[in-house]
Design an enzyme around this catalytic site. Sequence first.
Site, PDB file in Angstrom:
ATOM      1  N   SER A  15      43.179 -12.848  -2.485  1.00 29.35           N
ATOM      2  CA  SER A  15      42.857 -14.096  -1.378  1.00 29.35           C
ATOM      3  C   SER A  15      41.384 -14.105  -1.066  1.00 29.35           C
ATOM      4  O   SER A  15      40.853 -13.061  -1.320  1.00 29.35           O
ATOM      5  CB  SER A  15      43.837 -13.675  -0.285  1.00 29.35           C
ATOM      6  OG  SER A  15      43.555 -12.480   0.161  1.00 29.35           O
ATOM      7  N   GLU A  17      38.543 -15.547   1.844  1.00 28.08           N
ATOM      8  CA  GLU A  17      38.041 -15.819   3.182  1.00 28.08           C
ATOM      9  C   GLU A  17      36.835 -16.752   3.039  1.00 28.08           C
ATOM     10  O   GLU A  17      35.937 -16.401   2.535  1.00 28.08           O
ATOM     11  CB  GLU A  17      38.202 -14.564   3.982  1.00 28.08           C
ATOM     12  CG  GLU A  17      37.802 -14.880   5.279  1.00 28.08           C
ATOM     13  CD  GLU A  17      37.690 -13.301   6.310  1.00 28.08           C
ATOM     14  OE1 GLU A  17      38.597 -12.751   6.132  1.00 28.08           O
ATOM     15  OE2 GLU A  17      36.778 -13.478   7.048  1.00 28.08           O
ATOM     16  N   THR A  48      37.889 -18.599   9.166  1.00 25.88           N
ATOM     17  CA  THR A  48      37.678 -17.964  10.057  1.00 25.88           C
ATOM     18  C   THR A  48      37.640 -18.921  11.403  1.00 25.88           C
ATOM     19  O   THR A  48      37.515 -20.163  11.167  1.00 25.88           O
ATOM     20  CB  THR A  48      36.254 -17.286  10.103  1.00 25.88           C
ATOM     21  OG1 THR A  48      35.272 -18.084   9.785  1.00 25.88           O
ATOM     22  CG2 THR A  48      36.552 -16.122   8.906  1.00 25.88           C
ATOM     23  N   ASP A 109      36.088 -10.988  20.020  1.00 21.35           N
ATOM     24  CA  ASP A 109      35.156 -10.224  20.713  1.00 21.35           C
ATOM     25  C   ASP A 109      34.606 -11.156  22.204  1.00 21.35           C
ATOM     26  O   ASP A 109      34.606 -12.295  22.179  1.00 21.35           O
ATOM     27  CB  ASP A 109      34.041 -10.194  20.014  1.00 21.35           C
ATOM     28  CG  ASP A 109      34.342  -9.062  18.773  1.00 21.35           C
ATOM     29  OD1 ASP A 109      34.966  -7.987  19.075  1.00 21.35           O
ATOM     30  OD2 ASP A 109      34.024  -9.120  17.700  1.00 21.35           O
ATOM     31  N   PHE A 218      25.492  -6.004   9.933  1.00 27.13           N
ATOM     32  CA  PHE A 218      26.731  -6.595  10.451  1.00 27.13           C
ATOM     33  C   PHE A 218      27.661  -5.498  10.562  1.00 27.13           C
ATOM     34  O   PHE A 218      28.425  -5.137  11.495  1.00 27.13           O
ATOM     35  CB  PHE A 218      27.142  -7.400   9.304  1.00 27.13           C
ATOM     36  CG  PHE A 218      28.618  -8.094   9.465  1.00 27.13           C
ATOM     37  CD1 PHE A 218      28.820  -8.482  10.747  1.00 27.13           C
ATOM     38  CD2 PHE A 218      29.415  -8.270   8.438  1.00 27.13           C
ATOM     39  CE1 PHE A 218      29.961  -8.980  11.051  1.00 27.13           C
ATOM     40  CE2 PHE A 218      30.880  -8.792   8.595  1.00 27.13           C
ATOM     41  CZ  PHE A 218      31.180  -9.146   9.904  1.00 27.13           C
ATOM     42  N   HIS A 268      41.774  -8.559  -0.580  1.00 27.12           N
ATOM     43  CA  HIS A 268      41.229  -9.917   0.305  1.00 27.12           C
ATOM     44  C   HIS A 268      39.895  -9.940   0.140  1.00 27.12           C
ATOM     45  O   HIS A 268      39.084  -8.767   0.638  1.00 27.12           O
ATOM     46  CB  HIS A 268      41.855  -9.890   1.656  1.00 27.12           C
ATOM     47  CG  HIS A 268      41.264 -10.873   2.591  1.00 27.12           C
ATOM     48  ND1 HIS A 268      42.135 -12.043   2.621  1.00 27.12           N
ATOM     49  CD2 HIS A 268      40.234 -11.073   3.480  1.00 27.12           C
ATOM     50  CE1 HIS A 268      41.440 -13.033   3.679  1.00 27.12           C
ATOM     51  NE2 HIS A 268      40.292 -12.349   4.209  1.00 27.12           N
ATOM     52  N   LYS A 274      30.632 -18.516  -1.025  1.00 25.14           N
ATOM     53  CA  LYS A 274      29.951 -18.387  -2.315  1.00 25.14           C
ATOM     54  C   LYS A 274      30.725 -18.005  -3.427  1.00 25.14           C
ATOM     55  O   LYS A 274      31.820 -16.932  -3.030  1.00 25.14           O
ATOM     56  CB  LYS A 274      28.775 -17.866  -2.245  1.00 25.14           C
ATOM     57  CG  LYS A 274      27.901 -17.862  -1.335  1.00 25.14           C
ATOM     58  CD  LYS A 274      26.373 -17.854  -1.799  1.00 25.14           C
ATOM     59  CE  LYS A 274      25.385 -18.302  -0.873  1.00 25.14           C
ATOM     60  NZ  LYS A 274      25.106 -18.011   0.506  1.00 25.14           N
TER      61      LYS A 274
HETATM   62  P1  FAD Z   1      43.119  -5.926  19.186  1.00 32.44           P
HETATM   63  O1  FAD Z   1      44.092  -5.655  18.233  1.00 32.44           O
HETATM   64  O2  FAD Z   1      43.779  -6.545  20.416  1.00 32.44           O
HETATM   65  O3  FAD Z   1      42.344  -4.674  19.393  1.00 32.44           O
HETATM   66  C1  FAD Z   1      41.110  -4.628  20.161  1.00 32.44           C
HETATM   67  C2  FAD Z   1      40.945  -3.433  20.821  1.00 32.44           C
HETATM   68  O4  FAD Z   1      41.483  -3.189  21.921  1.00 32.44           O
HETATM   69  C3  FAD Z   1      41.121  -2.155  19.744  1.00 32.44           C
HETATM   70  O5  FAD Z   1      39.870  -1.356  20.120  1.00 32.44           O
HETATM   71  C4  FAD Z   1      42.236  -1.539  20.237  1.00 32.44           C
HETATM   72  O6  FAD Z   1      42.621  -0.354  19.959  1.00 32.44           O
HETATM   73  C5  FAD Z   1      42.340  -1.810  21.605  1.00 32.44           C
HETATM   74  N1  FAD Z   1      43.818  -2.129  22.408  1.00 32.44           N
HETATM   75  C6  FAD Z   1      44.705  -2.900  21.940  1.00 32.44           C
HETATM   76  N2  FAD Z   1      45.817  -2.718  22.561  1.00 32.44           N
HETATM   77  C7  FAD Z   1      45.296  -2.116  23.997  1.00 32.44           C
HETATM   78  C8  FAD Z   1      45.995  -1.743  25.030  1.00 32.44           C
HETATM   79  N3  FAD Z   1      47.209  -1.957  25.362  1.00 32.44           N
HETATM   80  N4  FAD Z   1      45.467  -1.047  25.757  1.00 32.44           N
HETATM   81  C9  FAD Z   1      43.862  -0.829  25.711  1.00 32.44           C
HETATM   82  N5  FAD Z   1      43.444  -0.966  24.590  1.00 32.44           N
HETATM   83  C10 FAD Z   1      44.045  -1.515  23.631  1.00 32.44           C
HETATM   84  N6  FAD Z   1      36.494 -12.298  14.805  1.00 32.44           N
HETATM   85  C11 FAD Z   1      36.574 -13.709  14.860  1.00 32.44           C
HETATM   86  O7  FAD Z   1      36.008 -14.221  16.172  1.00 32.44           O
HETATM   87  N7  FAD Z   1      36.841 -14.753  14.351  1.00 32.44           N
HETATM   88  C12 FAD Z   1      37.682 -14.561  12.982  1.00 32.44           C
HETATM   89  O8  FAD Z   1      38.123 -15.372  12.166  1.00 32.44           O
HETATM   90  C13 FAD Z   1      37.819 -12.928  12.643  1.00 32.44           C
HETATM   91  N8  FAD Z   1      38.418 -12.770  11.640  1.00 32.44           N
HETATM   92  C14 FAD Z   1      38.400 -11.426  11.294  1.00 32.44           C
HETATM   93  C15 FAD Z   1      39.315 -11.083  10.082  1.00 32.44           C
HETATM   94  C16 FAD Z   1      39.410  -9.618   9.855  1.00 32.44           C
HETATM   95  C17 FAD Z   1      40.232  -9.395   8.429  1.00 32.44           C
HETATM   96  C18 FAD Z   1      39.015  -8.634  10.553  1.00 32.44           C
HETATM   97  C19 FAD Z   1      39.359  -7.096  10.273  1.00 32.44           C
HETATM   98  C20 FAD Z   1      38.214  -9.063  11.898  1.00 32.44           C
HETATM   99  C21 FAD Z   1      38.030 -10.437  12.150  1.00 32.44           C
HETATM  100  N9  FAD Z   1      37.386 -10.678  13.384  1.00 32.44           N
HETATM  101  C22 FAD Z   1      37.212 -12.118  13.541  1.00 32.44           C
HETATM  102  C23 FAD Z   1      37.095  -9.835  14.222  1.00 32.44           C
HETATM  103  C24 FAD Z   1      37.943  -9.325  15.428  1.00 32.44           C
HETATM  104  O9  FAD Z   1      38.043 -10.347  16.326  1.00 32.44           O
HETATM  105  C25 FAD Z   1      37.212  -8.164  16.202  1.00 32.44           C
HETATM  106  O10 FAD Z   1      37.413  -7.109  15.468  1.00 32.44           O
HETATM  107  C26 FAD Z   1      37.898  -7.863  17.572  1.00 32.44           C
HETATM  108  O11 FAD Z   1      36.913  -7.051  18.271  1.00 32.44           O
HETATM  109  C27 FAD Z   1      39.213  -7.098  17.597  1.00 32.44           C
HETATM  110  O12 FAD Z   1      40.261  -8.052  17.391  1.00 32.44           O
HETATM  111  P2  FAD Z   1      41.933  -7.620  17.114  1.00 32.44           P
HETATM  112  O13 FAD Z   1      42.562  -8.846  16.787  1.00 32.44           O
HETATM  113  O14 FAD Z   1      41.665  -6.371  16.074  1.00 32.44           O
HETATM  114  O15 FAD Z   1      42.072  -6.840  18.461  1.00 32.44           O
END
Ligand code: FAD
Length: 287
Positions: A15, A17, A48, A109, A218, A268, A274
């Site tokens: 896939s 991205e 994204t 974030d 990054f 993925h 690109k």
């Molecule tokens: P979560 O799963 O909510 O976790 C975030 C943090 O909170 C972790 O440290 C977790 O351990 C902790 N946590 C979870 N639940 C709890 C709880 N109940 N109590 C305390 N702590 C907890 N970002 C973008 O802005 N746009 C994108 O399109 C994008 N695409 C991505 C694609 C991939 C494949 C990846 C790997 C990342 C992507 N990101 C993107 C980045 C992502 O948004 C960040 O890494 C963000 O910091 C965490 O998102 P998450 O959904 O993993 O968060």
Amino acid sequence: MLIRDILKEKGRGISFEFFPPKSEEGKDSFLAVIRDLSAFNPLYVSVTYGAGGTTQDRTYRTLKWLREETDLTVMSHLTCIGATQKAIDELLRSYMSIGVDNILALRGDPPRGVPDFDPLKGEFKYAIDLIRFIKRYNFFSIAVAVYPEGHQESPSLEKDMEYTKKKIDEGADFAITQMFFDNKYFYQFMERAERAGINIPIIPGIMPIGDIKKIIEFASFCKATIPDSIIKKMEPYQDNPEEMKKIGIEIAIKQCTDLRNNGVRFFHFYTLNKSDMVSSIVKVIGT
Ligand code: FAD
């Protein structure tokens, strides 16, 4: 089509991205890249979503292009931090109206430069809250992000896995990993996931290195270790982009071949919009 069904049916594949082009003018060149990569019959392509919804309109527009101009299965990334339920509801309905039925559910974030931003005051605190919300529609296949080296905010790998398991149990069909450059982190993650009882497909996210300086920067934000051996190999070519890319392609081929030899069936690719590097890699490793 729902990606959970595609993964089950095909059992292997790749896939891609993309990020949404900045303007309408970017459409033709974006679709040209898509056409190039479509030759590899990807299982799906994903788009994204800028943190805090900053690319919401652009992401939607890009998904619409893909729906109108291609037969590809598409997935939208979606972040929830700082969003209201009303806004997410409207967005999900707009996705449903154009047939986007796959979502990578993310927390996102906290916005930079907003010191008093408190994510825990929002309607969505973590990705798990978004998954719960999306499940109600009974329409989407849901993916989540996972972190072979642990998420940058996690206090330990154990806590990281505890929250990862919880969000997957809430209704994720598959997971995509953060980029990693040493496969040992992926294998160790898979062992932890297995011990935790996770049994959905976990797809490695492969980032071909086209510019080592940018990737180092990054990677420092998202806790992805770049082995010294890679840095040493690439840094001398900082002023020779073509040679740098060649080395980046070799490294990614080696990484994917090792993953394949260890049973990985899905890949993925982070394309950065690109097609050249990813095409060269896929031509060698196959789909
Ligand atoms: P979560 O799963 O909510 O976790 C975030 C943090 O909170 C972790 O440290 C977790 O351990 C902790 N946590 C979870 N639940 C709890 C709880 N109940 N109590 C305390 N702590 C907890 N970002 C973008 O802005 N746009 C994108 O399109 C994008 N695409 C991505 C694609 C991939 C494949 C990846 C790997 C990342 C992507 N990101 C993107 C980045 C992502 O948004 C960040 O890494 C963000 O910091 C965490 O998102 P998450 O959904 O993993 O968060």
